[in-house]
Design an enzyme around this catalytic site. Structure first.
Site, PDB file in Angstrom:
ATOM      1  N   GLN A  92      27.113 -82.153  36.440  1.00 48.92           N
ATOM      2  CA  GLN A  92      28.368 -81.425  36.530  1.00 48.92           C
ATOM      3  C   GLN A  92      29.093 -81.354  35.206  1.00 48.92           C
ATOM      4  O   GLN A  92      28.840 -82.135  34.283  1.00 48.92           O
ATOM      5  CB  GLN A  92      29.260 -82.038  37.594  1.00 48.92           C
ATOM      6  CG  GLN A  92      29.540 -83.524  37.430  1.00 48.92           C
ATOM      7  CD  GLN A  92      30.206 -84.105  38.653  1.00 48.92           C
ATOM      8  OE1 GLN A  92      31.423 -84.279  38.681  1.00 48.92           O
ATOM      9  NE2 GLN A  92      29.414 -84.409  39.695  1.00 48.92           N
ATOM     10  N   HIS A  94      33.280 -80.337  33.817  1.00 54.76           N
ATOM     11  CA  HIS A  94      34.667 -80.058  34.185  1.00 54.76           C
ATOM     12  C   HIS A  94      35.310 -79.170  33.114  1.00 54.76           C
ATOM     13  O   HIS A  94      35.049 -79.355  31.920  1.00 54.76           O
ATOM     14  CB  HIS A  94      35.457 -81.355  34.318  1.00 54.76           C
ATOM     15  CG  HIS A  94      34.810 -82.360  35.219  1.00 54.76           C
ATOM     16  ND1 HIS A  94      34.476 -82.076  36.525  1.00 54.76           N
ATOM     17  CD2 HIS A  94      34.409 -83.638  34.999  1.00 54.76           C
ATOM     18  CE1 HIS A  94      33.907 -83.133  37.066  1.00 54.76           C
ATOM     19  NE2 HIS A  94      33.853 -84.101  36.169  1.00 54.76           N
ATOM     20  N   GLU A 129      37.486 -87.548  32.060  1.00 51.86           N
ATOM     21  CA  GLU A 129      37.429 -88.783  32.834  1.00 51.86           C
ATOM     22  C   GLU A 129      36.747 -89.891  32.037  1.00 51.86           C
ATOM     23  O   GLU A 129      35.908 -89.631  31.171  1.00 51.86           O
ATOM     24  CB  GLU A 129      36.695 -88.552  34.162  1.00 51.86           C
ATOM     25  CG  GLU A 129      35.318 -87.947  34.053  1.00 51.86           C
ATOM     26  CD  GLU A 129      34.777 -87.466  35.396  1.00 51.86           C
ATOM     27  OE1 GLU A 129      35.541 -86.871  36.181  1.00 51.86           O
ATOM     28  OE2 GLU A 129      33.583 -87.688  35.648  1.00 51.86           O
ATOM     29  N   HIS A 266      27.294 -84.169  32.655  1.00 48.76           N
ATOM     30  CA  HIS A 266      27.038 -85.569  32.984  1.00 48.76           C
ATOM     31  C   HIS A 266      26.622 -85.693  34.449  1.00 48.76           C
ATOM     32  O   HIS A 266      26.788 -84.762  35.247  1.00 48.76           O
ATOM     33  CB  HIS A 266      28.274 -86.427  32.731  1.00 48.76           C
ATOM     34  CG  HIS A 266      29.453 -86.023  33.583  1.00 48.76           C
ATOM     35  ND1 HIS A 266      30.265 -84.957  33.262  1.00 48.76           N
ATOM     36  CD2 HIS A 266      29.945 -86.529  34.746  1.00 48.76           C
ATOM     37  CE1 HIS A 266      31.207 -84.823  34.178  1.00 48.76           C
ATOM     38  NE2 HIS A 266      31.031 -85.769  35.098  1.00 48.76           N
ATOM     39  N   ARG A 285      28.799 -77.253  38.921  1.00 43.68           N
ATOM     40  CA  ARG A 285      27.574 -78.041  39.093  1.00 43.68           C
ATOM     41  C   ARG A 285      26.363 -77.361  38.472  1.00 43.68           C
ATOM     42  O   ARG A 285      26.277 -76.134  38.448  1.00 43.68           O
ATOM     43  CB  ARG A 285      27.340 -78.316  40.572  1.00 43.68           C
ATOM     44  CG  ARG A 285      28.452 -79.148  41.202  1.00 43.68           C
ATOM     45  CD  ARG A 285      28.278 -79.335  42.692  1.00 43.68           C
ATOM     46  NE  ARG A 285      29.358 -80.156  43.231  1.00 43.68           N
ATOM     47  CZ  ARG A 285      30.531 -79.673  43.624  1.00 43.68           C
ATOM     48  NH1 ARG A 285      30.753 -78.362  43.559  1.00 43.68           N
ATOM     49  NH2 ARG A 285      31.468 -80.481  44.073  1.00 43.68           N
TER      50      ARG A 285
END
Length: 421
Positions: A92, A94, A129, A266, A285
């Site tokens: 995925q 982001h 993240e 990642h 994804r």
């Protein structure tokens, strides 16, 4: 204010059946429990524990007094999670802030329902993240040099040819040829498009790869071979298995971290970890999932540049206290390690621990105890004020409003998420 908070773990197929119940001191339900969310994200806001007047979420608490409980009068810009990774997650990416805002606006204008399975953007926020391992954690994180992927594809092709699988060997060699050229970033993007194009070579190469990594005679590094075996078992025939060869494979020991910037590809593979992120749930994804894959949109937002080092270092900010400070304002993650005073005096304390840790709280904190039992204290305000005190054991969490520093004593480990600089 020191306020106990709690939540119900989220049940995703990739979760562990026992890791989160063990951490929280609960009986397993038999379901795979994947994530515990501790924040104000509307998808699963934390709840005030043992609220006297019915169920009350952390959103309700912030809205009751935004200046006291919120950040700049609003919800928390970060979300603290505990992950229990029992099976590989999807590959995925982001979006960054600009991409998320534009993608969200476009889907809103097009009338795509927010709960539609093909929707890409549930909110207009980015989602960088940071993950810190509590156990050994394996992850795919960032693009590695193409030469490394080509070397492994050649080894797999040679193994297939030795086994008499000449058709599979040719397919793997064709995959390797697609990673040759002068512009690695363009090659990676073109490879992503091709892998999901339906080309029959992809299927043949995946079958040959699956055969080549079985047993103890795999030609690859044992860690990479083990990961590929897990991926082909979990997602047979998925193009994401080939895409995984483009990424760094990282094995994190407890206390080690990876930081996943916006646009960085990642996938988490196994282990237990604490994670903090910007308060968003936007995910594009690239395989290893039965969910929607929009490869065109993913290729538009992904950063196909090479990542030199996937691990992210911490810095010591005080006795017993370290911090991971990525270059975003949304969050910083702190870890306190506490020991008994007697241990400290006898020089028997665990490395990096202290009998007392003081944590500044200019912004709200979300605190979780991951081992031991910890006393959390904030001094009294004014001459006749009463000090705030809470005792939290492993698996318990607190919301700490902005104000004076909090003092931690006891024995164990505590993670604290707060606003970045």
């Amino acid at each position: 204010m020191l306020i106990f908070i709690e939540n119900t773990p989220r049940t995703y197929a990739w979760g562990s059946r026992d890791a989160l119940p063990d951490l929280l001191g609960l009986a397993p339900t038999g379901e795979p429990q994947a994530e515990l969310w501790l924040g104000t994200h509307p998808g699963s806001p934390a709840h005030v524990a043992k609220a006297s007047a019915g169920d009350r979420t952390l959103i309700d608490l912030v809205e009751s007094d935004p200046e006291l409980y919120g950040v700049d009068g609003g919800p928390l810009p970060f979300l603290l999670k505990v992950l229990a990774i029992g099976a590989p997650l999807s590959l995925q990416v982001h979006p960054d802030l600009e991409q998320a805002a534009a993608g969200y606006a476009a889907e809103e204008e097009a009338g795509v329902p927010r709960d539609a399975p093909h929707r890409n953007y549930g909110d207009p926020n980015h989602k960088p993240e940071l993950l810190v391992a509590l156990s050994e954690v394996r992850a795919l994180s960032g693009f590695r040099p193409l030469t490394a992927a080509r070397d492994e594809l050649r080894l797999l092709a040679a193994a297939a040819r030795r086994a008499g699988e000449h058709d599979g060997a040719e397919a793997l060699e064709a995959v390797e040829a697609r990673l040759r050229g002068a512009d690695p970033e363009t090659l990676r993007r073109e490879f992503l498009v091709w892998a999901f194009s339906g080309d029959e070579i992809v299927g043949r190469a995946l079958a040959a790869l699956a055969a080549a990594v079985q047993g103890e005679e795999s030609p690859l590094d044992p860690d990479r071979a083990c990961v590929l075996r897990d991926l082909v078992a979990s997602h047979p025939g998925d193009p994401g298995v080939l895409v995984s060869l483009l990424l760094h494979l990282v094995r994190l020991e407890p206390g080690e971290a990876v930081y996943l910037r916006a646009r960085q590809m990642h996938a988490y593979l196994s282990g237990i970890a604490v994670e903090v992120m910007a308060s968003s749930d936007n995910v594009l994804r690239a395989g290893l999932t039965p969910k929607h894959v929009d490869i065109a949109e993913l290729c538009r937002i992904v950063d196909t540049g090479e990542l030199a080092e996937p691990r992210f270092p911490c810095e010591r900010v005080g006795r017993g206290l370290v911090a991971w400070r990525p270059d975003v304002p949304d969050f910083v993650l702190l870890r306190a390690r506490l020991c008994d005073p007697e241990e400290s005096m006898r020089a028997e304390a665990p490395e990096g621990s202290s009998p007392l840790v003081e944590v500044p709280a200019p912004h709200p904190l979300v605190l979780m105890v991951t081992s031991g039992r910890v006393r959390v204290e904030r001094k009294a305000e004014g001459e006749h004020g009463l000090a705030e005190v809470a005792s939290a054991r492993r698996g318990q969490s607190l919301y700490v409003s902005a104000g004076d520093p909090v003092r931690l004593t006891g024995h164990g480990e505590v993670f604290l998420a707060t606003v970045g600089e």
